[in-house]
Scaffold this active site. Structure first.
Site, mmCIF file in Angstrom:
data_model
loop_
_atom_site.group_PDB
_atom_site.id
_atom_site.type_symbol
_atom_site.label_atom_id
_atom_site.label_comp_id
_atom_site.label_asym_id
_atom_site.label_seq_id
_atom_site.Cartn_x
_atom_site.Cartn_y
_atom_site.Cartn_z
ATOM 1 N N PRO A 113 0.796 -1.242 0.000
ATOM 2 C CA PRO A 113 0.000 0.000 0.000
ATOM 3 C C PRO A 113 0.824 1.286 0.000
ATOM 4 O O PRO A 113 0.257 2.360 0.248
ATOM 5 C CB PRO A 113 -0.812 -0.122 1.285
ATOM 6 C CG PRO A 113 0.097 -0.862 2.219
ATOM 7 C CD PRO A 113 0.865 -1.834 1.359
ATOM 8 N N CYS A 232 8.880 -9.355 5.084
ATOM 9 C CA CYS A 232 8.453 -9.453 6.485
ATOM 10 C C CYS A 232 8.307 -10.936 6.838
ATOM 11 O O CYS A 232 7.443 -11.313 7.616
ATOM 12 C CB CYS A 232 7.166 -8.673 6.747
ATOM 13 S SG CYS A 232 5.784 -9.208 5.732
#
Ligand SMILES: C[S@@+](CC[C@H](N)C(=O)[O-])C[C@H]1O[C@@H](n2cnc3c(N)ncnc32)[C@H](O)[C@@H]1O
Length: 289
Positions: A113, A232
């Site tokens: 995003p 991540c």
């Protein structure tokens, strides 16, 4: 939290299981990054402290602060105005490590995003040019909304499979799609689902895609260019091994990540949740000579 037997066995070999388990039983510290395209660090700090938000400097990011706060930061006036981005403290590392300057032509291969795109734009003072690419159409809205909210003017958004991109870039960020095992922290629905979905086959499938993406990123990098590979995920197959694959297949050179930060080092830095009470994260810096 319930852990699969394979998960516990694997992670016990990768890190100190007891310390890791203790760290992920708590929620990660909330953090924000000041959007210096719209407001200075001093001004935002003063405005938030006036409203009795407690801010603590993140050591590796001048614009980053941990926030001790129960109130929803996203609905605050300052957030709506684009004065800050709610971003995990470790997610601030890739844009810092890229050594960006105001003349750079930058590719953000997997951008939505837009946490890192907006960070890069602010480091570049809205100069140079960023191509922010995203392959999933439903994720474009959030990316475009965040760029607009943050007043980003030096970025073009493209909707393409990153493996099909063309061109040559000074700096490339490959923040790869991954299993997100680093986001297993805090007793939430997200953690429950990520733990439930965790399995070695998915990790290997993602690693295959990540290896294709990292080769593509290197192909698109100019000579003397810098690229950063980040995830991540805490899985070696998606992190250290992907970087090793690039080093084996090309003349890519690995660079030290020069930040004062507690991390494991193997083809990049790995920050475990127990080091700072954050999500787990991996960052590797690569140059083309
Ligand atoms: C880890 S997220 C990126 C987060 C983003 N960099 C940020 O900091 O806000 C990975 C993104 O890659 C996108 N993606 C997955 N496969 C892709 C592909 N083949 N090409 C481009 N983007 C892809 C996903 O939809 C997802 O939005």
């Amino acid at each position: 939290m319930e852990f699969k037997k394979e998960f516990e066995e694997k992670y016990s070999k990768l890190t100190n299981w007891g310390e890791y388990k203790e760290a992920i039983s708590k929620f990660p510290r909330k953090s924000i990054r000041v959007n210096t395209l719209k407001i200075s660090v001093k001004e935002l700090k003063e405005a938030l402290e006036k409203k009795s938000y407690e801010l603590e400097q993140i050591p590796w990011c001048n614009e980053g602060f941990w926030v001790k706060e129960r109130r929803d930061l996203a609905t605050s006036e300052e957030h709506k105005k684009g004065y800050f981005f709610i971003q995990g403290s470790v997610s601030m590392i890739p844009s810092i490590v890229l050594d960006l300057n105001e003349e750079d032509l930058v590719l953000d291969m997997c951008a939505s995003p837009g946490g890192k795109t907006t960070h890069m734009a602010s480091i570049m003072n809205n100069k140079g040019l960023i191509l922010a690419n995203e392959a999933i159409s439903s994720r474009l809205t959030a990316l475009i909304f965040n760029l607009q909210r943050c007043g980003v003017m030096n970025t073009i958004v493209t909707y393409e499979d990153a493996l099909k991109l063309k061109g040559k870039f000074d700096k490339i960020l490959l923040d790869a799609p991954c299993s997100a095992s680093g986001t297993i922290i805090g007793d939430s629905k997200h953690t429950e689902r990520t733990l439930l979905e965790w399995n070695q086959n998915t990790i290997l499938r993602l690693a295959k895609l990540q290896k294709k993406l990292i080769l593509k990123a290197y192909e698109l990098l100019k000579e003397n260019g810098v690229m950063v590979y980040s995830t991540c995920s805490l899985e070696p197959e998606e992190d250290e091994e992907v970087v090793q694959y690039l080093l084996d297949k090309t003349d890519a050179k690995l660079e030290r990540v020069n930040l004062d930060i507690k991390a494991d080092w193997n083809n990049g830095i790995k920050i475990w949740p127990q080091y700072y009470g954050t999500e787990g994260f991996f960052v590797s810096k690569i140059i083309k000579e």
